[in-house]
Design an enzyme around this catalytic site. Structure first.
Site, mmCIF file in Angstrom:
data_model
loop_
_atom_site.group_PDB
_atom_site.id
_atom_site.type_symbol
_atom_site.label_atom_id
_atom_site.label_comp_id
_atom_site.label_asym_id
_atom_site.label_seq_id
_atom_site.Cartn_x
_atom_site.Cartn_y
_atom_site.Cartn_z
ATOM 1 N N HIS A 54 20.852 14.716 -12.310
ATOM 2 C CA HIS A 54 21.191 13.360 -11.893
ATOM 3 C C HIS A 54 20.281 12.375 -12.626
ATOM 4 C CE1 HIS A 54 23.289 14.406 -7.799
ATOM 5 N NE2 HIS A 54 23.755 15.116 -8.814
ATOM 6 N N GLU A 56 18.284 10.015 -11.637
ATOM 7 C CA GLU A 56 16.920 9.865 -11.126
ATOM 8 C C GLU A 56 16.060 11.059 -11.533
ATOM 9 O OE1 GLU A 56 19.760 9.637 -9.456
ATOM 10 O OE2 GLU A 56 19.701 8.089 -7.911
ATOM 11 N N CYS A 84 21.122 10.023 -4.076
ATOM 12 C CA CYS A 84 21.695 11.060 -3.209
ATOM 13 C C CYS A 84 20.543 11.794 -2.509
ATOM 14 C CB CYS A 84 22.529 12.026 -4.041
ATOM 15 S SG CYS A 84 21.529 13.208 -4.979
ATOM 16 N N CYS A 87 18.087 13.546 -4.963
ATOM 17 C CA CYS A 87 17.212 12.615 -5.683
ATOM 18 C C CYS A 87 16.217 11.951 -4.738
ATOM 19 C CB CYS A 87 18.054 11.585 -6.415
ATOM 20 S SG CYS A 87 19.007 12.337 -7.761
#
Ligand SMILES: [Zn+2]
Length: 157
Positions: A54, A56, A84, A87
């Site tokens: 992801h 991040e 999310c 993260c």
């Protein structure tokens, strides 16, 4: 545009660039320290076959590498979308000072990125989760913990 908005725009640009290069979903992130960008990331899930890639996480990895540190002390994270749960956890482990997010969970769900189900799984007993968790061989698994408490040259964090 304020400096903060400019950093958010950088995160958004990372999202657009990654998406247009077919690296992954429309998410970008930058890490800022002392007014400078020290890490950048965008979603790379589909291009790297990495479900954890992801924006991040990739930005945290980049920043930590550049800072030669496993912590983001004194850093701010600017992410194009509200993190999310994965993260969120990564951010807490990295310990930045603050997180700014652009779009939110609802905006992401509206285009098919719904992480609401993970939030709903967290408080459920293991037996009721959609992916069952079962404890196994605890005594065996405790060995590294026992060794860790005795280890003299460990780096604590
Ligand atoms: Zn995430």
């Amino acid at each position: 545009m304020t400096d903060k908005e400019q950093f958010m725009k950088e995160a958004v640009n990372a999202a657009l660039k990654g998406m247009n290069n077919n690296e992954g979903g429309p998410f970008g992130c930058v890490v800022v320290k002392d007014g400078k960008i020290v890490g950048r990331g965008n979603n790379k899930v589909t291009s790297t076959n990495d479900p954890t890639a992801h924006a991040e996480v990739t930005a945290i990895r980049d920043a930590c590498k550049n800072l030669d540190s496993f912590q983001l002390d004194g850093c701010e994270i600017y992410t194009s979308c509200e993190p999310c749960p994965m993260c969120l956890g990564a951010i807490y482990w990295a310990r930045p000072d603050k997180v700014y997010y652009g779009s939110n969970q609802v905006d992401a769900a509206n285009i098919g990125f719904d992480d609401e189900f993970i939030y709903k799984e967290i408080p459920l007993p293991y037996s009721e989760r959609s992916i069952p968790f079962e404890q196994l061989a605890r005594e065996v698994a405790l060995e590294p913990f026992q060794e860790w408490t005795k280890k003299m040259d460990k780096t604590e964090y």
